[in-house]
Design a protein around this motif. Structure first.
Motif: not given
Length: 345
Positions: A101-106, A114-121, A159-161
């Motif tokens: 989902g992140a790659c689709f939105q990027i 996406v940056r906020q979402f991944l940083h929170e995860f 590490l994938e994320v």
């Protein structure tokens, strides 16, 4: 026994619906696939907490169908928010699903979300015994107290994320290599993986610095050389390309001096002005000269063509007469046989 049988039948029914949603997706029926996947996810969310491996596989397979359908429907910016709504916590989202989902939105340009979402995860994990652990305190609806959710994640999944966040998003898309290096240095990563990521990021940083310096040097050199044509000519004095261009210009000047009489002619009729270039004048003169020669030599050319035609006719007639004037004796083959008979008698 009956409960286990009913659970097996319910699981089989859910898998059947998941297969149907996947068939919709393959057949490009994206609206139907998204609707059915959303229904399945709501049903799985309303059930008891999905702790079994089969239930987690159901959720991940259905959510993957939903993500791909949303991407095909042009609803890519909604993907991560939809994933958040279907899972109890953002850390409960499977890493493969999150990265997709992140790659689709990027790719669609939604880099800030996406940056906020991944940083929170990625925040809040601790590395213990070869696994990542996260404990999230969430409010309890039935009681005023809160309860804790414990999440476990493998090193490879984490590490994938990290790869998507640090290398793809920060360093490549946003081109903020310094921020990516700083984050990797402070992240809870195994030392071996940290050093590998840092080497990649430092190589990207050095490449970016080299390209920037080369571009700046080229721009400054161009600005300095534009003001002095003599310096540019002196620089390219030994260059073959420059010498060839210089030779062509000199040759064109000599040709122009040879045809000095063929100048452009300006014709003016009232307000209309016509300019006839020298090239068209030369072409017109050449055509007139060819027509003049052809008119003067027309009789001679006709005589030559007539002479050739007559000679060809005579040659064909002689060949025809020669072919049919040769007499053949039909008894020539029999006469030797008769002579031999008389001698025998």
């Amino acid at each position: 026994m009956k409960d286990s049988d009913s659970e097996s039948e319910a699981a089989a029914a859910i898998w059947k619906q998941i297969e149907i949603s996947e068939s919709y997706l393959v057949c490009s029926m994206y609206e139907e696939a998204a609707s059915l996947a959303s229904t399945i996810l709501n049903r799985l969310r309303d059930r008891a907490t999905t702790t079994t491996t089969e239930e987690q596989d159901m959720v991940q397979s259905t959510a993957m169908v939903l993500v791909q359908a949303f991407n095909q429907l042009g609803r890519t910016p909604e993907i991560l928010d939809q994933l958040r709504s279907y899972f109890n916590s953002i850390k409960a989202i499977p890493p493969q699903l999150l990265c997709t989902g992140a790659c689709f939105q990027i790719a669609q340009g939604s880099t800030f979300l996406v940056r906020q979402f991944l940083h929170e995860f990625l925040n809040g994990w601790s590395l213990e015994d070869g696994q990542y652990h996260a404990v999230i305190a969430e409010p309890n609806v039935e009681c005023p107290t809160s309860f804790h959710n414990h999440f476990v994640l493998g090193i490879h999944d984490y590490l994938e994320v990290v790869e998507v966040y640090a290398v793809t998003l920060l360093a490549t898309v946003l081109q903020d290599v310094d921020l990516a290096i700083s984050w990797v240095q402070n992240a809870p990563l195994p030392e071996e993986n940290r050093q590998g990521l840092l080497r990649r990021l430092h190589s990207m940083h050095s490449l970016k610095t080299t390209i920037s310096s080369q571009v700046a040097s080229l721009q400054s050199h161009t600005n300095n050389s534009e003001g002095s044509p003599e310096a540019l000519k002196g620089k390219h004095a030994d260059d073959k390309t420059y010498r060839s261009k210089d030779g062509v210009s000199k040759l064109s000047e000599r040709i122009e001096t040879c045809f000095w009489c063929f100048r452009s002619i300006n014709l003016k009729f009232g307000n209309a002005k016509f300019v006839i270039p020298s090239g068209k004048i030369m072409l017109g003169c050449l055509i007139l000269f060819v027509c003049y020669v052809f008119r003067r030599k027309q009789a001679t050319l006709k005589r030559i063509v007539r002479r050739q035609v007559n000679a060809t006719k005579r040659a064909l007639g002689d060949l025809w007469q020669l072919a049919f004037s040769y007499e053949v004796d039909p008894l020539a083959a029999v006469q030797p046989l008769v002579a031999a008979t008389h001698q025998g008698q």
